[in-house]
Design a protein around this motif. Structure first.
Motif, mmCIF file in Angstrom:
data_model
loop_
_atom_site.group_PDB
_atom_site.id
_atom_site.type_symbol
_atom_site.label_atom_id
_atom_site.label_comp_id
_atom_site.label_asym_id
_atom_site.label_seq_id
_atom_site.Cartn_x
_atom_site.Cartn_y
_atom_site.Cartn_z
ATOM 1 N N UNK A 37 8.613 -15.618 -5.706
ATOM 2 C CA UNK A 37 9.511 -15.062 -6.728
ATOM 3 C C UNK A 37 9.273 -13.563 -6.857
ATOM 4 N N UNK A 38 10.291 -12.841 -7.235
ATOM 5 C CA UNK A 38 10.188 -11.382 -7.260
ATOM 6 C C UNK A 38 9.053 -10.879 -8.151
ATOM 7 N N UNK A 39 8.762 -11.591 -9.233
ATOM 8 C CA UNK A 39 7.770 -11.087 -10.181
ATOM 9 C C UNK A 39 6.330 -11.235 -9.687
ATOM 10 N N UNK A 40 6.115 -11.918 -8.561
ATOM 11 C CA UNK A 40 4.746 -12.055 -8.056
ATOM 12 C C UNK A 40 4.519 -11.313 -6.739
ATOM 13 N N UNK A 41 5.569 -10.687 -6.195
ATOM 14 C CA UNK A 41 5.436 -10.020 -4.899
ATOM 15 C C UNK A 41 4.332 -8.971 -4.926
ATOM 16 N N UNK A 42 4.382 -8.080 -5.890
ATOM 17 C CA UNK A 42 3.408 -6.988 -5.956
ATOM 18 C C UNK A 42 1.990 -7.526 -6.084
ATOM 19 N N UNK A 43 1.808 -8.560 -6.897
ATOM 20 C CA UNK A 43 0.480 -9.152 -7.067
ATOM 21 C C UNK A 43 -0.043 -9.769 -5.788
ATOM 22 N N UNK A 44 0.837 -10.427 -5.045
ATOM 23 C CA UNK A 44 0.419 -11.021 -3.782
ATOM 24 C C UNK A 44 -0.057 -9.950 -2.808
ATOM 25 N N UNK A 45 0.640 -8.819 -2.773
ATOM 26 C CA UNK A 45 0.267 -7.766 -1.827
ATOM 27 C C UNK A 45 -0.963 -6.990 -2.294
ATOM 28 N N UNK A 46 -1.198 -6.925 -3.595
ATOM 29 C CA UNK A 46 -2.463 -6.357 -4.079
ATOM 30 C C UNK A 46 -3.629 -7.240 -3.651
ATOM 31 N N UNK A 47 -3.412 -8.554 -3.637
ATOM 32 C CA UNK A 47 -4.462 -9.466 -3.192
ATOM 33 C C UNK A 47 -4.759 -9.280 -1.703
ATOM 34 N N UNK A 89 -4.553 -6.409 -0.023
ATOM 35 C CA UNK A 89 -5.349 -5.189 0.098
ATOM 36 C C UNK A 89 -6.787 -5.421 -0.368
ATOM 37 N N UNK A 90 -6.957 -6.160 -1.464
ATOM 38 C CA UNK A 90 -8.301 -6.434 -1.974
ATOM 39 C C UNK A 90 -9.082 -7.296 -0.990
ATOM 40 N N UNK A 91 -8.421 -8.281 -0.398
ATOM 41 C CA UNK A 91 -9.080 -9.159 0.578
ATOM 42 C C UNK A 91 -9.537 -8.363 1.792
ATOM 43 N N UNK A 92 -8.673 -7.501 2.305
ATOM 44 C CA UNK A 92 -9.026 -6.690 3.476
ATOM 45 C C UNK A 92 -10.235 -5.818 3.181
ATOM 46 N N UNK A 93 -10.267 -5.210 2.000
ATOM 47 C CA UNK A 93 -11.391 -4.334 1.645
ATOM 48 C C UNK A 93 -12.702 -5.098 1.531
ATOM 49 N N UNK A 129 -5.559 -15.045 9.348
ATOM 50 C CA UNK A 129 -4.629 -16.073 8.868
ATOM 51 C C UNK A 129 -4.417 -15.931 7.365
ATOM 52 N N UNK A 130 -5.486 -15.621 6.647
ATOM 53 C CA UNK A 130 -5.384 -15.425 5.205
ATOM 54 C C UNK A 130 -4.458 -14.252 4.892
ATOM 55 N N UNK A 131 -4.638 -13.155 5.609
ATOM 56 C CA UNK A 131 -3.809 -11.969 5.380
ATOM 57 C C UNK A 131 -2.340 -12.280 5.682
ATOM 58 N N UNK A 132 -2.074 -12.866 6.844
ATOM 59 C CA UNK A 132 -0.680 -13.104 7.211
ATOM 60 C C UNK A 132 -0.011 -14.127 6.299
ATOM 61 N N UNK A 133 -0.733 -15.168 5.909
ATOM 62 C CA UNK A 133 -0.141 -16.190 5.043
ATOM 63 C C UNK A 133 0.348 -15.575 3.739
ATOM 64 N N UNK A 134 -0.425 -14.644 3.186
ATOM 65 C CA UNK A 134 -0.015 -14.019 1.931
ATOM 66 C C UNK A 134 1.144 -13.036 2.154
ATOM 67 N N UNK A 135 1.116 -12.297 3.262
ATOM 68 C CA UNK A 135 2.238 -11.416 3.587
ATOM 69 C C UNK A 135 3.522 -12.225 3.770
#
Length: 216
Positions: free
Chosen positions: A97-107, A109-113, A130-136
């Motif tokens: 849903x549109x209201x969670x897109x930004x939060x998913x992508x912040x996750x 970036x945090x995971x990668x770091x 796989x974790x990164x791509x699944x969230x993207x």
């Protein structure tokens, strides 16, 4: 109601009026011709990004994904790099849903770091990617060409840490199947009313196959 009308108008603006062909900057009105042009231009841009002749800051966040999307299809689509404000799905599949897109992508970036990339072996790196791509894939922030941008971001991430991702090693049907099952509403661990989070495990086998040592 105003928000719904705005979202509807934004969705309709992505098409050539009176058709289901994506509005484009090339003036193409034939779907197959547009598909060919998209493939050729995005493939050329991807090669330039991978060989370093087109440089984009590697931050692995939403800004990075937007920049990759613009580089890949910005010459074709006027909405390249713009986050959607309408809901998006394909067949029976629904993306975030549109209201969670930004939060998913912040996750993302945090995971990668947080990952100790230098100490991860092949299997651990495959799981992390796989974790990164699944969230993207779940976020799917753009009108189209999300998979191309997401796969490129993951490939760049792997390269930065001494690996290569060769997607041609994975059967297309297996990739689609894993991507579909990784979405919250498709995987067996999802319950109505529960947390809508992607399930990367369904993509791990594909990344095990695709991940190889850098050949250079």
């Amino acid at each position: 109601m105003f928000r719904q009308r705005k979202a509807r108008a934004a969705w309709e603006a992505t098409f050539i009026p009176g058709t289901y062909i994506l509005a484009n900057s090339l003036g193409i009105t034939d779907a197959r011709q547009l598909q060919r042009a998209e493939f050729e231009l995005s493939a050329d841009a991807e090669l330039r990004i991978l060989d370093g002749s087109l440089q984009i800051p590697a931050t692995y966040d939403f800004a990075h994904l937007k920049a990759l999307h613009v580089a890949l299809v910005g010459d074709i689509y006027p909405w390249a790099g713009q986050c959607r404000i309408y809901e998006l799905g394909r067949g029976s599949v629904s993306f975030a849903p549109t209201h969670v897109i930004d939060g998913q992508l912040r996750k993302v970036a945090a995971f990668v770091r947080k990952q100790p990339w230098a100490s991860l072996g092949h299997d651990e790196t495959a799981v992390a990617l796989a974790h990164v791509y699944a969230r993207l894939n779940y976020a799917h922030p753009f009108r189209d060409c999300n998979g191309r941008a997401g796969k490129l971001l993951v490939r760049l991430l792997a390269r930065e840490h001494g690996w290569e991702v060769d997607y041609s090693r994975v059967a297309i049907a297996d990739w689609i199947h894993g991507s579909r099952l990784s979405l919250p509403e498709q995987n067996a661990g999802y319950h109505w009313g529960g947390p809508a989070e992607p399930e990367p495990d369904y993509l791990v086998p594909a990344f095990h196959q695709a991940l190889i040592d850098q050949p250079w």
